[in-house]
Scaffold this motif. Structure first.
Motif, short mmCIF file in Angstrom:
data_model
loop_
_atom_site.label_atom_id
_atom_site.label_comp_id
_atom_site.label_asym_id
_atom_site.label_seq_id
_atom_site.Cartn_x
_atom_site.Cartn_y
_atom_site.Cartn_z
N ALA B 92 0.76 -1.29 0.01
CA ALA B 92 -0.02 0.05 -0.02
C ALA B 92 0.73 1.14 0.21
N SER B 93 2.06 1.15 0.55
CA SER B 93 2.86 2.31 0.45
C SER B 93 3.83 2.84 -0.67
N LEU B 94 3.45 2.23 -1.76
CA LEU B 94 4.09 2.64 -2.97
C LEU B 94 3.04 3.15 -4.08
N HIS B 95 3.25 4.07 -4.67
CA HIS B 95 2.22 4.45 -5.78
C HIS B 95 2.09 3.41 -6.90
N PRO B 96 0.89 2.86 -7.26
CA PRO B 96 0.96 1.77 -8.20
C PRO B 96 1.28 2.31 -9.52
N ARG B 97 1.23 3.27 -9.84
CA ARG B 97 1.44 3.91 -11.20
C ARG B 97 2.63 4.91 -11.41
N HIS B 98 3.42 4.71 -10.43
CA HIS B 98 4.96 5.22 -10.35
C HIS B 98 6.10 4.20 -10.38
N SER B 99 6.78 4.59 -11.40
CA SER B 99 8.03 3.20 -11.33
C SER B 99 8.76 3.68 -10.18
N VAL B 100 9.73 2.62 -10.14
CA VAL B 100 10.84 3.04 -8.72
C VAL B 100 11.36 3.99 -9.01
N ASP B 101 11.92 4.35 -10.43
CA ASP B 101 12.46 5.43 -10.74
C ASP B 101 11.87 6.79 -10.24
N GLN B 102 10.63 6.91 -10.77
CA GLN B 102 9.82 8.11 -10.33
C GLN B 102 9.89 8.23 -8.82
N VAL B 103 9.70 7.17 -8.34
CA VAL B 103 9.32 7.13 -6.77
C VAL B 103 10.67 7.64 -5.99
N LEU B 104 11.69 7.22 -6.36
CA LEU B 104 12.90 7.85 -5.93
C LEU B 104 13.36 9.24 -6.29
N GLY B 105 13.33 9.28 -7.67
CA GLY B 105 13.46 10.55 -8.33
C GLY B 105 12.77 11.85 -7.56
N GLU B 106 11.40 11.46 -7.49
CA GLU B 106 10.39 12.80 -6.90
C GLU B 106 11.07 12.97 -5.44
N LEU B 108 13.96 12.63 -4.25
CA LEU B 108 15.47 13.32 -4.31
C LEU B 108 15.16 15.00 -4.68
N TYR B 109 14.04 14.96 -5.87
CA TYR B 109 14.03 16.16 -6.20
C TYR B 109 13.34 17.16 -5.30
N LEU B 110 12.34 16.80 -4.46
CA LEU B 110 11.68 17.56 -3.39
C LEU B 110 12.63 17.93 -2.08
N HIS B 111 13.67 17.10 -2.39
CA HIS B 111 14.87 17.55 -0.98
C HIS B 111 15.90 18.40 -1.74
N GLY B 112 15.70 18.61 -3.03
CA GLY B 112 16.71 19.51 -3.59
C GLY B 112 18.17 19.00 -3.92
N PHE B 113 18.05 17.80 -4.15
CA PHE B 113 19.53 17.18 -4.56
C PHE B 113 19.76 17.46 -6.06
N LYS B 114 20.80 17.52 -6.52
CA LYS B 114 21.17 17.73 -8.11
C LYS B 114 21.33 16.71 -8.91
N ASP B 115 22.08 15.75 -8.27
CA ASP B 115 22.53 14.69 -9.24
C ASP B 115 21.87 13.53 -8.82
N ILE B 116 20.44 13.63 -9.50
CA ILE B 116 19.42 12.85 -9.07
C ILE B 116 19.82 11.36 -9.69
N ASP B 117 20.10 11.31 -11.03
CA ASP B 117 20.40 10.00 -11.92
C ASP B 117 21.41 9.12 -11.04
N ALA B 118 22.53 9.73 -10.47
CA ALA B 118 23.46 8.98 -9.84
C ALA B 118 23.13 8.35 -8.64
N ARG B 119 22.07 9.28 -7.75
CA ARG B 119 21.85 8.87 -6.64
C ARG B 119 20.68 7.84 -6.59
N VAL B 120 19.73 7.83 -7.65
CA VAL B 120 19.04 6.70 -7.74
C VAL B 120 19.49 5.33 -7.88
N VAL B 121 20.74 5.32 -8.77
CA VAL B 121 21.42 4.30 -8.87
C VAL B 121 21.98 3.77 -7.73
N LYS B 122 22.74 4.71 -6.85
CA LYS B 122 23.42 4.42 -5.59
C LYS B 122 22.33 3.91 -4.62
#
Lengths: 284, 246
Positions: B92-106, B108-122
């Motif tokens: 229930a805690s993950l949005h069913p229509r958001h991919s893992v990338d979107q969940v983590l990317g969003e 990171l974006y909301l917390h003002g990180f710049k290097d989102i791509d690298a951080r998602v992988v990490k």
């Protein structure tokens, strides 16, 4: 004495990727005992329970050489004949009382209906019987509960009501599908001891489906361990701690224990040969 | 140093006749880098304490302070950067229509990180999922994998405290062991502070150094794990709970 004899039970679901075998060639017998079926989710334990009552609907396919209830083969029975078996001879307690009680009928109406369906009792007889049954499952203010609706009950109460309802036609076999996993530990013990006394007093056979190894070791007589639709090991509940199969060992070792602290828990590493090995027979 | 200090915390729902006091006058302290467990039966208020800390239960009184700073009624963004929560049900805690990338990317974006791509992988790497899970949707993941994604999301803002609300109760025992090991590793690697709610005493015994036993919204006993292991609980209710879970 054998109450139920299941031979070579298969449950299949056709899908776009081909036929999925949920249960693959399971055989076991049940006497007047407490038999546990344990395994992870998706191992086919609930499907086995449902297949015995022929509750699996098309497109699901159930095949078996024989599911014999004291000599009568359930596979040969018509849907109409099955209705006399369900509830009256074999009944089933489901996992979550929230979804198995009718929300728009009072508890009393539901229990009375369950009883009168299988016996020719009058309404007032059925009422007293239902009251007795609720008291038997340690519900103290039974008269109030009879008038109440399911949403007014807590989870533990709901589960006890389900047990009362399932036991009122006095079946020979009770299938309990994770009857306590939705409940708290303290309530869990209470519900189990109620099932236990009722089963021993009436000489019923119990099939107890669960994923909790410790609970099963405590509560049952014999344990079947299922993995990907097959029985991988059969053992006495007392000797569960000394189980041999690597899957059972893995499950036991992955549990954190209060008496034996460890830095890291063991993780189950799965061997593909486990799911290919033929099913162990649970027949006596 | 105290990472989390909860003083006289009371939480209630509803008003007037409908008022339910879910938590009453609870006190506990969690040291930096420690792991604290909350146990009790359902309805005892253990999850409500976590929700009050996070700001998900609005009506509360008392004082909560995180790393020495008192928590205010409206929490600044910096609060959520240091405190994150993992919920019980990974389904229930993950949005069913958001991919893992979107969940983590969003996140990171909301917390003002710049290097989102690298951080998602990490992040995916840290929770043991690997790159090929990045563009999957929740329905393509098993329960254990979903819980790993939920943990990755909580780790994204690099928090200091992780609030864990029954993180393994919806999972099989074999998967539970994997998730508990992952949490232990992450805590050692990142020096996290855990507050963990569970109804399973052996899980709390494995993960935590101290624990509080709750009943009807009150903390009846705080003990350390050694006491728990030796079954030397002093309050009658905790004794009962211990006896029931063995």
């Amino acid at each position: 004495m054998t109450l139920l004899d299941v031979q070579n039970l298969w449950v299949k679901f056709p899908s776009r990727q081909g036929v999925f075998d949920a249960v693959r060639g399971v055989s076991f017998t049940l006497g007047r005992e407490r038999l546990a079926i344990v395994g992870e989710s998706g191992s086919g334990k609930s499907m086995t329970g449902r297949a015995i009552l022929r509750l699996i609907r098309p497109p699901g396919i159930v095949t078996a050489n024989e599911i014999s209830l004291q000599g009568a083969d359930l596979m040969q029975k018509s849907e109409r004949q099955m209705r006399d078996v369900r509830g009256q001879r074999i009944s089933m307690v489901m996992q979550d009382p929230k979804f198995s009680l009718n929300p728009v009928m009072t508890i009393g109406q539901q229990i009375i209906e369950a009883y009168r369906l299988h016996s020719k009792a009058s309404k007032s007889e059925a009422y007293t019987k239902a009251l007795e049954m609720l008291q038997a499952v340690s519900i103290h203010n039974a008269e109030r509960v009879m008038r109440a609706y399911p949403h007014e009950m807590s989870g533990g109460m709901g589960q006890r009501i389900m047990i009362a309802m399932m036991l009122i036609p006095n079946p020979e076999i009770l299938i309990a599908d994770e009857p306590t996993s939705a409940l708290d530990v303290s309530v869990q013990r209470q519900v189990l001891s109620i099932i236990d006394t009722l089963v021993t007093d009436r000489g019923m056979g119990l099939i107890f489906i669960s994923h909790d190894l410790n609970l099963v070791a405590d509560f049952c007589d014999r344990v079947l361990i299922m993995y990907s639709g097959r029985i991988v090991e059969v053992c006495d509940a007392k000797n569960l701690q000394n189980a041999q199969h690597p899957y059972t060992r893995g499950l036991l070792n992955s549990l954190p224990r209060l008496d034996a602290p460890r830095k890291k828990l063991e993780v189950l590493s799965r061997d593909p040969s486990w799911s290919n090995a033929p099913s162990v027979s649970g027949r006596i | 140093m105290n990472m989390l200090d909860v003083k006289d915390l009371s939480v209630w729902f509803g008003t007037g006749n409908d008022r339910v006091d879910a938590v009453r006058d609870s006190n506990f302290i969690v040291k930096r880098g420690a792991s604290f467990g909350l146990v009790g039966e359902s309805g005892s208020g253990k999850s409500t304490i976590l929700r009050a800390i996070m700001g998900l239960a609005i009506d509360w009184s008392g004082a909560i302070s995180v790393a020495g700073k008192p928590v205010t009624k409206t929490r600044p963004k910096s609060f959520y950067k240091s405190v994150q929560m993992v919920f019980q049900d990974p389904y229930a805690s993950l949005h069913p229509r958001h991919s893992v990338d979107q969940v983590l990317g969003e996140t990171l974006y909301l917390h003002g990180f710049k290097d989102i791509d690298a951080r998602v992988v990490k992040l995916l790497d840290d929770v043991g999922l690997g790159g090929n899970f990045r563009f999957r949707y929740p329905h393509q993941l098993s329960g254990g994998q979903r819980q790993r994604v939920a943990i990755a999301r909580a780790l994204a803002p690099e928090p200091e405290i992780l609030l864990l609300d029954e993180p393994t109760s919806a999972l099989d025992v074999s998967v539970q062991a994997e998730i508990l090991n992952l949490l232990t590793d992450l805590r050692n690697k990142r020096g996290l502070t855990f507050v963990m709610v569970s109804h399973d005493l052996s899980v709390v015994g494995h993960m935590c150094e101290h624990l509080a036993v709750m009943k009807n919204g009150e903390i009846v006993e705080i003990m350390d794990v050694a006491t728990l292991r030796e079954m030397r609980a002093s309050h009658p209710y905790s004794k009962e709970l211990l006896a029931a879970s063995i």
